[in-house]
Write a protein that holds these residues in place. Structure first.
Motif, PDB file in Angstrom:
ATOM      1  N   GLY A 189       2.979   6.332   1.490  1.00 43.36           N
ATOM      2  CA  GLY A 189       2.680   7.766   1.467  1.00 43.36           C
ATOM      3  C   GLY A 189       1.375   8.023   2.194  1.00 43.36           C
ATOM      4  N   ARG A 190       1.064   9.310   2.334  1.00 46.66           N
ATOM      5  CA  ARG A 190      -0.140   9.683   3.066  1.00 46.66           C
ATOM      6  C   ARG A 190      -1.057  10.503   2.189  1.00 46.66           C
ATOM      7  N   LEU A 191      -2.346  10.356   2.421  1.00 42.29           N
ATOM      8  CA  LEU A 191      -3.306  11.309   1.867  1.00 42.29           C
ATOM      9  C   LEU A 191      -3.898  12.046   3.059  1.00 42.29           C
ATOM     10  N   ASP A 192      -4.147  13.353   2.903  1.00 43.62           N
ATOM     11  CA  ASP A 192      -4.758  14.124   3.991  1.00 43.62           C
ATOM     12  C   ASP A 192      -6.109  13.523   4.334  1.00 43.62           C
ATOM     13  N   ARG A 193      -6.581  13.827   5.536  1.00 41.99           N
ATOM     14  CA  ARG A 193      -7.854  13.274   5.993  1.00 41.99           C
ATOM     15  C   ARG A 193      -8.989  13.498   4.987  1.00 41.99           C
ATOM     16  N   GLY A 194      -9.057  14.706   4.425  1.00 46.32           N
ATOM     17  CA  GLY A 194     -10.164  15.012   3.511  1.00 46.32           C
ATOM     18  C   GLY A 194      -9.934  14.535   2.081  1.00 46.32           C
ATOM     19  N   THR A 195      -8.714  14.130   1.781  1.00 49.40           N
ATOM     20  CA  THR A 195      -8.392  13.715   0.402  1.00 49.40           C
ATOM     21  C   THR A 195      -8.907  12.301   0.144  1.00 49.40           C
ATOM     22  N   THR A 196      -9.486  12.096  -1.022  1.00 49.80           N
ATOM     23  CA  THR A 196      -9.992  10.772  -1.404  1.00 49.80           C
ATOM     24  C   THR A 196      -9.082  10.193  -2.489  1.00 49.80           C
TER      25      THR A 196
ATOM     26  N   ASN B 273       4.350  17.100   2.425  1.00 51.41           N
ATOM     27  CA  ASN B 273       3.094  17.314   3.139  1.00 51.41           C
ATOM     28  C   ASN B 273       2.209  18.347   2.464  1.00 51.41           C
ATOM     29  N   HIS B 274       0.971  18.023   2.256  1.00 48.95           N
ATOM     30  CA  HIS B 274      -0.021  18.948   1.683  1.00 48.95           C
ATOM     31  C   HIS B 274       0.491  19.603   0.400  1.00 48.95           C
ATOM     32  N   GLN B 275       1.285  18.882  -0.353  1.00 47.52           N
ATOM     33  CA  GLN B 275       1.997  19.512  -1.457  1.00 47.52           C
ATOM     34  C   GLN B 275       1.078  20.124  -2.512  1.00 47.52           C
ATOM     35  N   VAL B 276       0.089  19.365  -2.948  1.00 45.78           N
ATOM     36  CA  VAL B 276      -0.739  19.863  -4.057  1.00 45.78           C
ATOM     37  C   VAL B 276      -1.564  21.065  -3.585  1.00 45.78           C
ATOM     38  N   LYS B 277      -2.080  20.974  -2.367  1.00 51.93           N
ATOM     39  CA  LYS B 277      -2.853  22.118  -1.845  1.00 51.93           C
ATOM     40  C   LYS B 277      -1.957  23.345  -1.726  1.00 51.93           C
ATOM     41  N   ARG B 278      -0.739  23.152  -1.277  1.00 52.80           N
ATOM     42  CA  ARG B 278       0.165  24.300  -1.132  1.00 52.80           C
ATOM     43  C   ARG B 278       0.551  24.866  -2.495  1.00 52.80           C
TER      44      ARG B 278
ATOM     45  N   ALA C 229     -11.526  20.480  -2.673  1.00 53.19           N
ATOM     46  CA  ALA C 229     -11.511  19.011  -2.545  1.00 53.19           C
ATOM     47  C   ALA C 229     -10.386  18.457  -3.398  1.00 53.19           C
ATOM     48  N   LEU C 230      -9.789  17.359  -2.898  1.00 53.77           N
ATOM     49  CA  LEU C 230      -8.659  16.769  -3.623  1.00 53.77           C
ATOM     50  C   LEU C 230      -8.857  15.257  -3.711  1.00 53.77           C
ATOM     51  N   HIS C 231      -8.510  14.723  -4.885  1.00 48.59           N
ATOM     52  CA  HIS C 231      -8.727  13.299  -5.152  1.00 48.59           C
ATOM     53  C   HIS C 231      -7.515  12.781  -5.924  1.00 48.59           C
TER      54      HIS C 231
ATOM     55  N   ARG D 106      -0.996  11.448  -9.744  1.00 49.21           N
ATOM     56  CA  ARG D 106      -1.930  12.357 -10.438  1.00 49.21           C
ATOM     57  C   ARG D 106      -3.134  12.654  -9.547  1.00 49.21           C
ATOM     58  N   TYR D 107      -3.370  13.961  -9.365  1.00 50.23           N
ATOM     59  CA  TYR D 107      -4.465  14.419  -8.513  1.00 50.23           C
ATOM     60  C   TYR D 107      -5.432  15.238  -9.341  1.00 50.23           C
ATOM     61  N   VAL D 108      -6.674  15.276  -8.888  1.00 43.30           N
ATOM     62  CA  VAL D 108      -7.601  16.241  -9.460  1.00 43.30           C
ATOM     63  C   VAL D 108      -8.150  17.073  -8.301  1.00 43.30           C
TER      64      VAL D 108
HETATM   65  N1  URA Z   1      -1.230  16.845  -1.662  1.00 40.73           N
HETATM   66  C1  URA Z   1      -2.044  17.380  -0.728  1.00 40.73           C
HETATM   67  O1  URA Z   1      -2.103  18.576  -0.567  1.00 40.73           O
HETATM   68  N2  URA Z   1      -2.801  16.549  -0.006  1.00 40.73           N
HETATM   69  C2  URA Z   1      -2.819  15.219  -0.164  1.00 40.73           C
HETATM   70  O2  URA Z   1      -3.549  14.510   0.530  1.00 40.73           O
HETATM   71  C3  URA Z   1      -1.970  14.689  -1.143  1.00 40.73           C
HETATM   72  C4  URA Z   1      -1.175  15.517  -1.873  1.00 40.73           C
END
Ligand code: URA
Length: 269
Positions: free
Chosen positions: A135-142, A217-222, A233-235, A167-169
């Motif tokens: 899977g991928r994490l976005d560039r800014g995601t830690t 893609n970018h699921q949690v942010k969306r 910020a996403l972690h 699990r993201y925060v």
């Molecule tokens: N969801 C996002 O929006 N970004 C990520 O990097 C991972 C999950």
């Protein structure tokens, strides 16, 4: 020295026999010699190609000088006269991704990617494998990014069918409250279809814990954007039962028990 053909012009891996059921006859499929050596962690692929071309590799007692020669996993292979095994154990690395690195899923792309930081740290017994990010994490995601040498495990972890939790925060710009996050628990509409219901915990008005079982893609942010909570910020803290427990930029190897219990995976091999 013969030049290696670009990947797109390489021949397909040698065919294996099918049974009438359409399954492979016997589990192990033949592979190119150089790739088989890299997959088994004997030598990184480029070094394997060089060693083969230099006549340092024999298969079943004969020196083979073509990196693309087919070889079956049961073959007796020697490098510099020493026997090597082509059976690669499944290995998984848990890496703490820093921000500002791209996630490329193949280790050939290095500059500016997670591989630039991860690969130089690997000890010799791990350096020979070809590593794939799961899977991928976005560039800014830690946070937690898993890598493996086993293609089937990549599919297992990234497939939405597996329902493995991630699990993201998220740190959000505006103030979150229970009313705002409630739709995430039902499944919010996204442009590529409704997101599955997520587990959501409000840690404080600017910190939202979101657990999903998909990886679009970018699921949690969306998802958070859809309920009026743009993400600052996403972690990622955990994948399945595997928790992030190493400092930023460093890694550790998962145990076989973590693979089985944390990722619910048993290597087929
Ligand atoms: N969801 C996002 O929006 N970004 C990520 O990097 C991972 C999950």
């Amino acid at each position: 020295m013969p030049r290696k053909p670009p990947p797109s012009r390489r021949p397909a891996p040698p065919p294996a026999k099918h049974t009438h059921t359409g399954r492979w006859e016997g589990k192990p499929k033949p592979d190119w010699l150089s790739r088989a050596l890299a997959r088994a962690g004997v030598l990184p692929q480029e070094e394997a190609e060089q060693a083969i071309q230099a006549g340092r590799v024999s298969v079943n007692g004969k020196v083979v000088k073509s990196p693309l020669a087919p070889v079956s996993p049961g073959a007796s292979v020697r490098v510099d006269g020493l026997p090597v095994s082509l059976e690669a154990p499944t290995r998984v690395i848990a890496f703490h991704k820093p921000a500002e690195l791209l996630t490329s899923t193949v280790s050939q792309h290095r500059v500016g990617t997670v591989y630039e930081v991860l690969l130089p740290q690997l000890p010799p017994e791990l350096a020979g494998f070809t590593w794939h990010a799961m899977g991928r994490l976005d560039r800014g995601t830690t946070g937690l990014l898993l890598f493996t040498n086993d293609d089937k495990l990549v599919t297992h972890v990234t497939s939405p069918e597996t329902h493995l939790t991630k699990r993201y925060v998220a740190t959000v710009f505006s103030e979150a409250d229970e009313e705002k996050v409630a739709p995430l628990r039902q499944g919010v509409e996204l442009e590529d279809g409704t997101a599955r219901p997520a587990k959501v915990v409000l840690r404080d008005p600017h910190t939202v814990e979101v657990t999903v079982t998909e990886g679009r893609n970018h699921q949690v942010k969306r998802m958070l954007g859809a309920v009026g909570l743009p993400v600052r910020a996403l972690h990622r803290e955990a994948v399945g039962g595997v928790e992030l427990d190493v400092p930023e930029g460093s890694f550790r190897l998962l145990t076989d028990a973590e693979l089985a219990e944390g990722l619910r995976y048993t290597p087929s091999s």
